[in-house]
Each structure stands twice: as C-alpha cells, then as structure tokens.
Motif scaffolding. Structure first.
Motif, mmCIF file in Angstrom:
data_model
loop_
_atom_site.group_PDB
_atom_site.id
_atom_site.type_symbol
_atom_site.label_atom_id
_atom_site.label_comp_id
_atom_site.label_asym_id
_atom_site.label_seq_id
_atom_site.Cartn_x
_atom_site.Cartn_y
_atom_site.Cartn_z
ATOM 1 N N GLY A 12 0.848 -1.202 0.000
ATOM 2 C CA GLY A 12 0.000 0.000 0.000
ATOM 3 C C GLY A 12 0.877 1.244 0.000
ATOM 4 O O GLY A 12 2.074 1.181 -0.300
ATOM 5 N N GLN A 13 0.265 2.382 0.376
ATOM 6 C CA GLN A 13 1.031 3.633 0.294
ATOM 7 C C GLN A 13 2.235 3.625 1.233
ATOM 8 O O GLN A 13 3.314 4.097 0.860
ATOM 9 C CB GLN A 13 0.154 4.855 0.522
ATOM 10 C CG GLN A 13 -0.768 4.774 1.706
ATOM 11 C CD GLN A 13 -1.701 5.983 1.791
ATOM 12 O OE1 GLN A 13 -1.489 6.989 1.117
ATOM 13 N NE2 GLN A 13 -2.723 5.896 2.618
ATOM 14 N N GLU A 92 -4.399 -1.524 8.937
ATOM 15 C CA GLU A 92 -4.411 -1.262 10.387
ATOM 16 C C GLU A 92 -5.549 -2.057 11.048
ATOM 17 O O GLU A 92 -6.606 -1.507 11.389
ATOM 18 C CB GLU A 92 -4.551 0.254 10.636
ATOM 19 C CG GLU A 92 -4.421 0.672 12.085
ATOM 20 C CD GLU A 92 -3.001 0.632 12.618
ATOM 21 O OE1 GLU A 92 -2.114 0.058 11.972
ATOM 22 O OE2 GLU A 92 -2.773 1.171 13.707
ATOM 23 N N VAL A 96 -5.672 -8.922 11.220
ATOM 24 C CA VAL A 96 -4.892 -9.101 9.983
ATOM 25 C C VAL A 96 -3.406 -9.194 10.327
ATOM 26 O O VAL A 96 -2.688 -10.090 9.870
ATOM 27 C CB VAL A 96 -5.149 -7.912 9.008
ATOM 28 C CG1 VAL A 96 -4.158 -7.909 7.856
ATOM 29 C CG2 VAL A 96 -6.579 -7.939 8.502
ATOM 30 N N ILE A 235 -4.477 10.113 4.458
ATOM 31 C CA ILE A 235 -4.088 9.010 5.350
ATOM 32 C C ILE A 235 -4.905 7.765 4.998
ATOM 33 O O ILE A 235 -4.382 6.643 4.953
ATOM 34 C CB ILE A 235 -4.330 9.394 6.831
ATOM 35 C CG1 ILE A 235 -3.354 10.488 7.262
ATOM 36 C CG2 ILE A 235 -4.216 8.171 7.749
ATOM 37 C CD1 ILE A 235 -3.679 11.117 8.622
HETATM 38 N N1 LIG Z 1 -1.801 5.959 5.740
HETATM 39 C C1 LIG Z 1 -0.978 6.597 6.550
HETATM 40 O O1 LIG Z 1 -0.901 7.834 6.509
HETATM 41 C C2 LIG Z 1 -0.129 5.847 7.505
HETATM 42 C C3 LIG Z 1 -0.365 4.509 7.776
HETATM 43 N N2 LIG Z 1 0.430 3.844 8.660
HETATM 44 C C4 LIG Z 1 0.201 2.435 8.953
HETATM 45 O O2 LIG Z 1 0.810 1.661 7.926
HETATM 46 C C5 LIG Z 1 0.043 0.481 7.681
HETATM 47 C C6 LIG Z 1 -0.377 0.441 6.231
HETATM 48 O O3 LIG Z 1 -1.132 1.598 5.937
HETATM 49 P P1 LIG Z 1 -1.374 2.078 4.433
HETATM 50 O O4 LIG Z 1 -0.198 1.782 3.603
HETATM 51 O O5 LIG Z 1 -1.892 3.464 4.511
HETATM 52 O O6 LIG Z 1 -2.580 1.107 4.024
HETATM 53 P P2 LIG Z 1 -3.042 0.654 2.573
HETATM 54 O O7 LIG Z 1 -4.480 0.303 2.692
HETATM 55 O O8 LIG Z 1 -2.598 1.650 1.552
HETATM 56 O O9 LIG Z 1 -2.161 -0.657 2.335
HETATM 57 C C7 LIG Z 1 -2.256 -1.828 3.085
HETATM 58 C C8 LIG Z 1 -1.796 -2.971 2.208
HETATM 59 O O10 LIG Z 1 -1.724 -4.168 2.985
HETATM 60 C C9 LIG Z 1 -2.283 -5.187 2.204
HETATM 61 N N3 LIG Z 1 -2.691 -6.335 3.020
HETATM 62 C C10 LIG Z 1 -3.842 -6.499 3.727
HETATM 63 N N4 LIG Z 1 -3.837 -7.709 4.307
HETATM 64 C C11 LIG Z 1 -2.672 -8.312 3.964
HETATM 65 C C12 LIG Z 1 -2.106 -9.578 4.244
HETATM 66 N N5 LIG Z 1 -2.739 -10.470 5.005
HETATM 67 N N6 LIG Z 1 -0.901 -9.879 3.727
HETATM 68 C C13 LIG Z 1 -0.256 -8.971 2.944
HETATM 69 N N7 LIG Z 1 -0.733 -7.759 2.646
HETATM 70 C C14 LIG Z 1 -1.940 -7.439 3.146
HETATM 71 C C15 LIG Z 1 -3.467 -4.512 1.530
HETATM 72 O O11 LIG Z 1 -3.992 -5.278 0.475
HETATM 73 P P3 LIG Z 1 -5.594 -5.174 0.152
HETATM 74 O O12 LIG Z 1 -5.875 -3.757 -0.188
HETATM 75 O O13 LIG Z 1 -5.726 -6.123 -0.975
HETATM 76 O O14 LIG Z 1 -6.300 -5.603 1.408
HETATM 77 C C16 LIG Z 1 -2.776 -3.242 1.052
HETATM 78 O O15 LIG Z 1 -2.048 -3.462 -0.131
HETATM 79 C C17 LIG Z 1 -1.130 0.515 8.692
HETATM 80 O O16 LIG Z 1 -0.756 -0.179 9.851
HETATM 81 C C18 LIG Z 1 -1.262 2.013 8.958
HETATM 82 O O17 LIG Z 1 -1.857 2.291 10.195
HETATM 83 C C19 LIG Z 1 1.496 4.445 9.288
HETATM 84 C C20 LIG Z 1 1.805 5.738 9.028
HETATM 85 C C21 LIG Z 1 0.983 6.571 8.129
#
Ligand SMILES: NC(=O)C1=CN([C@@H]2O[C@H](COP(=O)(O)OP(=O)(O)OC[C@H]3O[C@@H](n4cnc5c(N)ncnc54)[C@H](OP(=O)(O)O)[C@@H]3O)[C@@H](O)[C@H]2O)C=CC1
Ligand SMILES: CC(=O)CC(=O)SCCNC(=O)CCNC(=O)[C@H](O)C(C)(C)COP(=O)(O)OP(=O)(O)OC[C@H]1O[C@@H](n2cnc3c(N)ncnc32)[C@H](O)[C@@H]1OP(=O)(O)O
Length: 291
Positions: A12-13, A92, A96, A235
């Motif tokens: 993800g991002q 988050e 998961v 976010i």
């Molecule tokens: N967004 C933000 O501003 C910030 C986020 N964070 C934290 O970083 C983490 C990721 O956030 P963010 O990148 O925004 O989220 P995203 O939704 O952009 O990305 C999450 C990714 O994880 C994947 N995923 C879900 N379940 C699994 C799994 N079982 N195995 C492998 N991959 C999986 C999702 O796939 P799918 O979409 O197919 O489910 C998606 O590609 C979270 O914990 C968040 O709280 C921390 C700092 C800033």
C-alpha cells in the motif's frame, strides 16, 4: 545485527514509501502482498515518485535506476526468507496483523528482526503474536515516507536493546529523524493528530462549516500544509477510524469517540484518495468536496 535485506509486508502507500527510501539508502528490498496487481501498481508508484525526484533535481536518473533495481515484489511469502528485517505495513487491523506474523515467522531466519509500521496498536500485544517478541518493535514512518522526516520508534515490553539499536541505525541510514515513544495507544504523533482530524469531522457533522471552509480555515488560519479533511483522505479514512477506535478503547475516554460521520464514510467504502472518494471526490480532474 547487520541489516542488508529488508522485507516489506503490504504494497500500500506506506509499504511502497518504505521500500522507496530503503532502496535509496542501498538496501535490497522485497515487497510481499496478497495481490500481484497491487504489487505491480505499487512498483509503478515507486517509479513515479522516484522520477519526480529526478525531475526536481533531488537525484540523478542513474540513482533512480539503481534504487529501482534493488526493489522486487511477489505474492509468495517464502520470498521473505532472506530478510534480516521485515517491516509489516499491512492494513491497520490487529487480526490481519496477527495472522501475518504467524505466516511471516514461519519463513523468517531465527535471527531476523520483525517490525510493524502500525499507527496505533500496542507493540507489546502485537509482539505476543510472534515467535520473537525480543526482536520485535514499532518503526512508525509518516506519510508520504519519501518526504516526511520523522520516524517514531516504539519498544514493546520484551524488545531487546540490540533490536532497538539496529532499528536506530537502519532509520539513521534513511536520513530520518527519530523520536522515541512509549507503547501507549497511537504513540505521539497520532495521539495528537487524530483527535484534531476527528474534531474537524465533528465540525463538518455538526454543520459548523463545509469541507472547503474547514480545510481553508486550517490551511490559512493555522498554516497547516493540508486541511484536516484533505489530510484524513490522504491518510485513509479506514486508518483514521481504526486509530480513533484504538484511542477510544485503549484510553477509555469519551473524548476519543470516533465521529459517526467518519464511521459512515468508512461503511460506504469511501476511504479517501485510495478508493477515489472520501471527503473529496477524486474521480474527476480536480477534487470536489462531497459535502
Ligand atoms: N496511511 C498513513 O498515513 C499511515 C499509515 N500507517 C500504517 O501503515 C500500515 C499500512 O497503511 P497504508 O499503507 O496506509 O494502508 P493501505 O491500505 O494503503 O495498504 C495496506 C496494504 O496491505 C495489504 N494487506 C492487507 N492484508 C494483507 C495480508 N494479510 N498480507 C499482505 N498484505 C496485506 C493490503 O492489500 P488489500 O488492499 O488487498 O487488502 C494493502 O495493499 C497501517 O498499519 C497504517 O496504520 C502508518 C503511518 C501513516
Ligand atoms: C497516520 C499515521 O500513522 C502518521 C502519519 O503519517 S500522519 C500524516 C503526516 N503527514 C502529513 O501531515 C502531510 C501533510 N502534507 C504535507 O506535508 C504536504 O502537503 C506534502 C508534503 C504531502 C505535499 O507538499 P506540497 O508542497 O503540497 O506538494 P508538492 O510540491 O507537490 O510536493 C512536495 C514534495 O513532496 C513530494 N510528494 C508529494 N506527495 C508525495 C507522495 N505521495 N509520495 C512521495 N512524494 C510525494 C513531491 O514529489 C515533492 O517533492 P520534490 O520537492 O522533490 O518535488
């Protein structure tokens, strides 16, 4: 502990941003996600962001190519077996993440470190779902990772000093500034930032101002680079809601009650920029407020 190979869970991002800065610092990076399409899209985003840095003179095209060549991705968790450090940046959601740790630990080298980029969840509780709580900790990057200078480091109760030092050295090599936070719900940045965003959503919910009025007020009246509703969309509204729920449950104070409008947007699947719609609709040429 010497870190050379970095594994990332979640394309993800955040996962892609961490991969970007780790590769720029010379680490070999492997991104794992469930979906090959998401990995492909993530690699394209990283390439686009690196290219922007070339256009703005922050790096040469040679450096972009070098960084890109260090990043691989796959939907096969076994490809994380070479990693010295795995950073989990999946959704988050505690269930998961716990499931992921079970799968990742079964392929990791015994001496490898595991870290989470969680925005809010208890590091100690997450560590208990791994086979290596002493080599587990929070390494919390900010979004967008290539731009934001801060990384919060959070120890769980069992985190060993060697693990903490290795994380410090790793983050230092990425040219980021560290703050150390204790293992309390949402740590430092989100303990302060998310209640502000939630209050902005209440301000909208109660009709005090429109989306545009609230964002303009905070951009021009408080000099924030983004308005709070624009930032919430950036976010991800699902992530914002999860953080508020962790604050509400973890600190047991009604002042952290997630705004019902935030709940409604998430229930609608309006998750912000990543789903094309949130407090703004991003599907046209320019973002249009949805209220
Ligand atoms: N967004 C933000 O501003 C910030 C986020 N964070 C934290 O970083 C983490 C990721 O956030 P963010 O990148 O925004 O989220 P995203 O939704 O952009 O990305 C999450 C990714 O994880 C994947 N995923 C879900 N379940 C699994 C799994 N079982 N195995 C492998 N991959 C999986 C999702 O796939 P799918 O979409 O197919 O489910 C998606 O590609 C979270 O914990 C968040 O709280 C921390 C700092 C800033
Ligand atoms: C939820 C959590 O757990 C913790 C969190 O992360 S909370 C969120 C923390 N983040 C913030 O508060 C971000 C607030 N917003 C900002 O700081 C700024 O709006 C911003 C840096 C995102 C964009 O700045 P801007 O001046 O409006 O835009 P712009 O001029 O296009 O971009 C500035 C630089 O950032 C880069 N950039 C912007 N968005 C980017 C992205 N998504 N990914 C990578 N790089 C990006 C641009 O390429 C540009 O780089 P150059 O200087 O090399 O050209």
């Amino acid at each position: 502990m010497i870190i050379k190979n970095v594994g990332i869970v979640g394309a993800g991002q955040m996962g892609c941003g961490i991969a970007h800065v780790a590769a720029m610092a010379g680490y070999k990076v492997h991104i794992y996600d469930l979906s090959p399409e998401r990995i492909e899209a993530g690699l394209a985003t990283i390439n686009g962001n690196l290219a922007r840095q070339v256009s703005s003179g922050k790096m040469s095209d040679e450096e972009r190519k070098k960084a890109l060549a260090l990043i691989k991705g796959s939907a096969d968790i076994n490809d994380l077996s070479d990693a010295d450090l795995v950073i989990e940046a999946a959704t988050e959601d505690e269930t998961v993440k716990r499931k992921i740790y079970g799968q990742v630990c079964s392929v990791l080298k015994p001496e490898a470190m595991l870290a989470t980029n969680t925005s809010s969840l208890s590091i100690t509780r997450l560590a208990s779902a791994t086979d290596r709580p002493e080599r587990f900790m929070g390494i919390h990057f900010m979004n967008p990772v290539p731009v934001m200078k801060l990384v919060e480091l959070v120890r769980g109760i069992a985190t060993e000093e060697e693990t903490f030092s290795a994380a410090k050295e790793f983050v230092g090599r990425l040219d980021k500034t560290i703050t150390v936070a204790e293992d309390f719900p949402a740590f430092i940045v989100n303990r302060i930032l998310l209640p502000m965003i939630n209050e902005a959503i209440y301000t909208l919910y109660e009709g005090v101002g429109s989306v545009e009025a609230i964002d303009t007020a905070m951009k021009l009246g408080a000099n924030h680079p983004m308005g709070p509703l624009q930032l919430a969309d950036f976010i991800g509204l699902d992530t914002c809601l999860s953080i508020m729920q962790v604050l509400h449950d973890g600190l047991a104070d009604s002042k952290y009650r997630p705004c019902p409008l935030l709940v409604k947007y998430v229930e609608a699947g309006w998750l912000g920029r990543k789903s094309g719609r949130g407090f703004y609709d991003y599907r046209g040429d320019v973002p249009v407020p949805t209220r």
